[in-house]
Scaffold this motif. Structure first.
Motif, PDB file in Angstrom:
ATOM      1  N   ASP A   1       0.834  -1.206   0.000  1.00 28.74           N
ATOM      2  CA  ASP A   1       0.000   0.000   0.000  1.00 28.74           C
ATOM      3  C   ASP A   1       0.867   1.253   0.000  1.00 28.74           C
ATOM      4  O   ASP A   1       0.571   2.232  -0.680  1.00 28.74           O
ATOM      5  N   PHE A   2       1.940   1.238   0.790  1.00 30.91           N
ATOM      6  CA  PHE A   2       2.851   2.377   0.835  1.00 30.91           C
ATOM      7  C   PHE A   2       3.451   2.639  -0.546  1.00 30.91           C
ATOM      8  O   PHE A   2       3.498   3.773  -1.013  1.00 30.91           O
ATOM      9  N   GLU A   3       3.906   1.587  -1.215  1.00 32.22           N
ATOM     10  CA  GLU A   3       4.510   1.755  -2.538  1.00 32.22           C
ATOM     11  C   GLU A   3       3.492   2.250  -3.556  1.00 32.22           C
ATOM     12  O   GLU A   3       3.822   3.067  -4.416  1.00 32.22           O
ATOM     13  N   GLU A   4       2.254   1.778  -3.476  1.00 36.86           N
ATOM     14  CA  GLU A   4       1.210   2.283  -4.376  1.00 36.86           C
ATOM     15  C   GLU A   4       0.954   3.772  -4.131  1.00 36.86           C
ATOM     16  O   GLU A   4       0.628   4.505  -5.067  1.00 36.86           O
ATOM     17  N   SER A   5       1.109   4.229  -2.898  1.00 40.49           N
ATOM     18  CA  SER A   5       0.848   5.640  -2.589  1.00 40.49           C
ATOM     19  C   SER A   5       1.869   6.579  -3.209  1.00 40.49           C
ATOM     20  O   SER A   5       1.651   7.784  -3.278  1.00 40.49           O
ATOM     21  N   LEU A   6       2.995   6.032  -3.682  1.00 40.44           N
ATOM     22  CA  LEU A   6       4.025   6.856  -4.311  1.00 40.44           C
ATOM     23  C   LEU A   6       3.574   7.441  -5.648  1.00 40.44           C
ATOM     24  O   LEU A   6       4.089   8.456  -6.089  1.00 40.44           O
ATOM     25  N   TRP A   7       2.592   6.795  -6.280  1.00 43.20           N
ATOM     26  CA  TRP A   7       2.200   7.161  -7.639  1.00 43.20           C
ATOM     27  C   TRP A   7       0.786   7.715  -7.665  1.00 43.20           C
ATOM     28  O   TRP A   7      -0.079   7.278  -6.929  1.00 43.20           O
ATOM     29  N   CYS A   8       0.547   8.665  -8.548  1.00 40.07           N
ATOM     30  CA  CYS A   8      -0.759   9.304  -8.678  1.00 40.07           C
ATOM     31  C   CYS A   8      -1.767   8.306  -9.264  1.00 40.07           C
ATOM     32  O   CYS A   8      -1.606   7.863 -10.402  1.00 40.07           O
ATOM     33  N   PRO A   9      -2.813   7.952  -8.492  1.00 40.51           N
ATOM     34  CA  PRO A   9      -3.774   6.976  -8.998  1.00 40.51           C
ATOM     35  C   PRO A   9      -4.557   7.465 -10.209  1.00 40.51           C
ATOM     36  O   PRO A   9      -4.930   6.677 -11.070  1.00 40.51           O
ATOM     37  N   LYS A  10      -4.785   8.766 -10.308  1.00 40.53           N
ATOM     38  CA  LYS A  10      -5.502   9.302 -11.472  1.00 40.53           C
ATOM     39  C   LYS A  10      -4.678   9.149 -12.740  1.00 40.53           C
ATOM     40  O   LYS A  10      -5.207   8.846 -13.805  1.00 40.53           O
ATOM     41  N   ALA A  11      -3.369   9.341 -12.643  1.00 37.95           N
ATOM     42  CA  ALA A  11      -2.500   9.171 -13.806  1.00 37.95           C
ATOM     43  C   ALA A  11      -2.356   7.699 -14.178  1.00 37.95           C
ATOM     44  O   ALA A  11      -2.295   7.347 -15.358  1.00 37.95           O
ATOM     45  N   LEU A  12      -2.326   6.820 -13.169  1.00 35.80           N
ATOM     46  CA  LEU A  12      -2.180   5.386 -13.441  1.00 35.80           C
ATOM     47  C   LEU A  12      -3.345   4.826 -14.252  1.00 35.80           C
ATOM     48  O   LEU A  12      -3.164   3.889 -15.019  1.00 35.80           O
ATOM     49  N   ILE A  13      -4.530   5.416 -14.082  1.00 40.92           N
ATOM     50  CA  ILE A  13      -5.687   4.990 -14.870  1.00 40.92           C
ATOM     51  C   ILE A  13      -5.384   5.117 -16.362  1.00 40.92           C
ATOM     52  O   ILE A  13      -5.836   4.313 -17.169  1.00 40.92           O
ATOM     53  N   ASN A  14      -4.588   6.122 -16.716  1.00 41.77           N
ATOM     54  CA  ASN A  14      -4.216   6.361 -18.113  1.00 41.77           C
ATOM     55  C   ASN A  14      -2.843   5.776 -18.447  1.00 41.77           C
ATOM     56  O   ASN A  14      -2.213   6.188 -19.423  1.00 41.77           O
ATOM     57  N   ASP A  15      -2.362   4.842 -17.608  1.00 40.61           N
ATOM     58  CA  ASP A  15      -1.058   4.199 -17.816  1.00 40.61           C
ATOM     59  C   ASP A  15       0.098   5.193 -17.830  1.00 40.61           C
ATOM     60  O   ASP A  15       1.081   5.012 -18.555  1.00 40.61           O
ATOM     61  N   VAL A  16      -0.008   6.241 -17.005  1.00 41.84           N
ATOM     62  CA  VAL A  16       1.055   7.228 -16.887  1.00 41.84           C
ATOM     63  C   VAL A  16       1.614   7.141 -15.469  1.00 41.84           C
ATOM     64  O   VAL A  16       0.870   7.195 -14.499  1.00 41.84           O
TER      65      VAL A  16
END
Length: 99
Positions: free
Chosen positions: A31-46
């Motif tokens: 969960d900590f590692e996932e928090s490093l990245w913007c979830p909104k951007a990940l939806i678009n594979d960014v």
């Protein structure tokens, strides 16, 4: 010294209905590692750093919040999050990674 790990999904950390769920150290780390990245951007594979993520620490342990409704607390001395100042520090703002 016993470490305990908790995560929570929330609408607002300051609300009284927040319930911290105990998790394994592995689940906490993921969960900590996932928090490093913007979830909104990940939806678009960014892959973009999460500028809303917060980190706090005290003598009771350390905590993070992703800015999108998920947070984690690692406590020491076998304490629950409610027995520490960490949730309050997250509410106050902590150190924002993207600032």
């Amino acid at each position: 010294m016993a470490h305990r790990f908790y995560v929570v999904s929330f609408g607002s950390l300051g609300t009284p209905d927040v319930v911290w769920a105990p998790v394994t150290d592995t689940a906490f780390q993921l969960d900590f590692e996932e928090s490093l990245w913007c979830p909104k951007a990940l939806i678009n594979d960014v892959l973009t750093a999460n500028r809303l993520r917060l980190r706090v620490a005290s003598r009771h342990g350390w905590a993070w919040a992703d800015g999108y409704g998920r947070a984690g607390v690692s406590t020491v001395r076998d304490r629950t999050p409610e027995e520490t100042d960490l949730p309050a520090r997250l509410i106050e703002g902590g150190a924002r990674d993207g600032a």
